[in-house]
Design an enzyme around this catalytic site. Structure first.
Site, PDB file in Angstrom:
ATOM      1  N   LYS A 101       0.988  -1.215  -0.047  1.00 54.94           N
ATOM      2  CA  LYS A 101       0.011  -0.005  -0.011  1.00 54.94           C
ATOM      3  C   LYS A 101       0.648   1.163  -0.052  1.00 54.94           C
ATOM      4  O   LYS A 101       0.399   2.180  -0.660  1.00 54.94           O
ATOM      5  CB  LYS A 101      -1.123   0.186   1.158  1.00 54.94           C
ATOM      6  CG  LYS A 101      -0.325  -0.056   2.620  1.00 54.94           C
ATOM      7  CD  LYS A 101       0.009   1.192   3.258  1.00 54.94           C
ATOM      8  CE  LYS A 101       0.797   0.869   4.624  1.00 54.94           C
ATOM      9  NZ  LYS A 101       0.995   2.249   5.109  1.00 54.94           N
ATOM     10  N   THR A 131      -3.601   5.685   3.579  1.00 56.20           N
ATOM     11  CA  THR A 131      -2.086   5.960   3.069  1.00 56.20           C
ATOM     12  C   THR A 131      -2.241   6.697   1.742  1.00 56.20           C
ATOM     13  O   THR A 131      -1.197   7.545   1.380  1.00 56.20           O
ATOM     14  CB  THR A 131      -1.229   4.612   2.995  1.00 56.20           C
ATOM     15  OG1 THR A 131      -1.384   4.034   4.483  1.00 56.20           O
ATOM     16  CG2 THR A 131       0.250   5.049   2.970  1.00 56.20           C
TER      17      THR A 131
END
Length: 335
Positions: A191, A248
């Protein structure tokens, strides 16, 4: 929940935030830093000016530069170093406190070996020693000030995961147990790469539609790699996958997203990292993700594009154009 004695090893933003959080929930917590001047500064000023300058340290938080003092009589070691610090910390625990249960919060692949954190841990900890990863959508700044957060505690030992999820959960920090540590760690690592991609897209002004497509296809890349390494795809639909990716890739506190935004501005990577002043794990992780995916025959075009941009082989705008003009595919196909 019982009162536990927790040694938090690593006084960066996340380690300090967790230490403060668990002091507030009445655990006995010691925060350890390898840097003597950092320890002295925190002890004197009761604030971590380097990483969380606006957060007062809990008055009950013990701070030390002595590893043995931190770990002696602890019920749990919580390793909060970057991935690069995981190996030496585990080696020291194995030598001095071999029965001490261990959790880590670092995300990514180890440089050089290309190993995930649980693979590094397996080199040092006995099979009987409890271990696992804390991961999921969690900015240190928000945890430090007590905003609500939910994360995953992943371990191959589900009984261990359930026990410590219960011990470490409090009204502002909810934990879910999971026994798919491979899937959880792949989600945590990749991610960060996709957050760089999202920052590039947003920085170029490509809009919300493009970001949604990017994250959806990026999640498919994560799931393919996880499955190839033995993880379960459903793990990536939870906090350790989708949740961490959304945070994120879209949150303004994300260092990896800020790297992407700066790349879109035309800044060079060394300048970006110098201005950032903190570790952006996605920069260190991308090459390893590409290497492991290629070795397994897993197609990851977004990750490949980020890798090319970071290496200076492709400019950000051309990278997006390259992704958009790939040949037509089945949505549930390889890539």
């Amino acid at each position: 929940m019982n009162v536990s004695r927790i040694a938090v090893l690593g006084a960066g933003a996340w380690g300090t935030a967790l230490a403060n959080s668990y002091c507030s929930s009445n655990h006995s917590v010691t925060l350890w830093s390898i840097e003597a001047d950092h320890v002295a500064e925190m002890q004197a000023e009761r604030v971590n000016r380097r990483y969380l300058p606006d957060i007062a340290l809990n008055e009950t938080l013990a701070i030390t530069g002595d590893f043995a003092t931190a770990c002696k009589d602890a019920d749990l070691a919580l390793i909060a170093t970057p991935v690069a610090g995981l190996r030496p910390t585990l080696k020291r625990i194995a030598a001095e406190f071999p029965a001490l249960p261990v959790l880590w919060v670092c995300k990514g692949f180890e440089a050089g070996s290309g190993k995930l954190p649980h693979e590094v841990a397996a080199e040092f900890l006995a099979p009987s020693t409890g271990r696992g990863a804390l991961t999921g959508p969690s900015f240190a700044q928000e945890v430090a000030i007590g905003l609500p957060c939910a994360i995953t505690l992943a371990s191959n030992d589900l009984a261990f995961a359930r026990h410590w999820a219960g011990e470490l959960m409090h009204p502002r920090l909810r934990l879910y147990a999971n026994d798919d540590i491979v899937g959880a760690e792949i989600g945590a690592a990749v991610k960060n790469v996709l957050a760089i991609a999202a920052g590039i897209s947003d920085g170029l002004g490509f809009g919300f539609n493009a970001r949604a497509a990017l994250l959806t296809r990026g999640l498919a890349e994560i799931a393919r790699l996880s499955t190839a390494l033995g993880g379960r795809s459903e793990t990536l639909m939870g906090l350790a996958g989708m949740g961490d990716l959304i945070l994120t890739a879209t949150g303004d506190l994300s260092r990896n997203r800020r790297v992407g935004l700066a790349l879109a501005e035309g800044k060079l990577l060394p300048q970006i990292l110098q201005e950032l002043g903190h570790v952006a794990e996605g920069v260190l992780t991308t090459a390893t993700v590409v290497q492991r995916a290629r070795s397994l025959g897993v197609e990851m075009p977004i990750t490949e594009a980020v890798h090319a941009v970071l290496e200076g082989r492709l400019n950000p705008r051309d990278a997006v154009e390259q992704l958009m003009t790939r040949e037509a595919r089945l949505e549930n196909g390889a890539g």
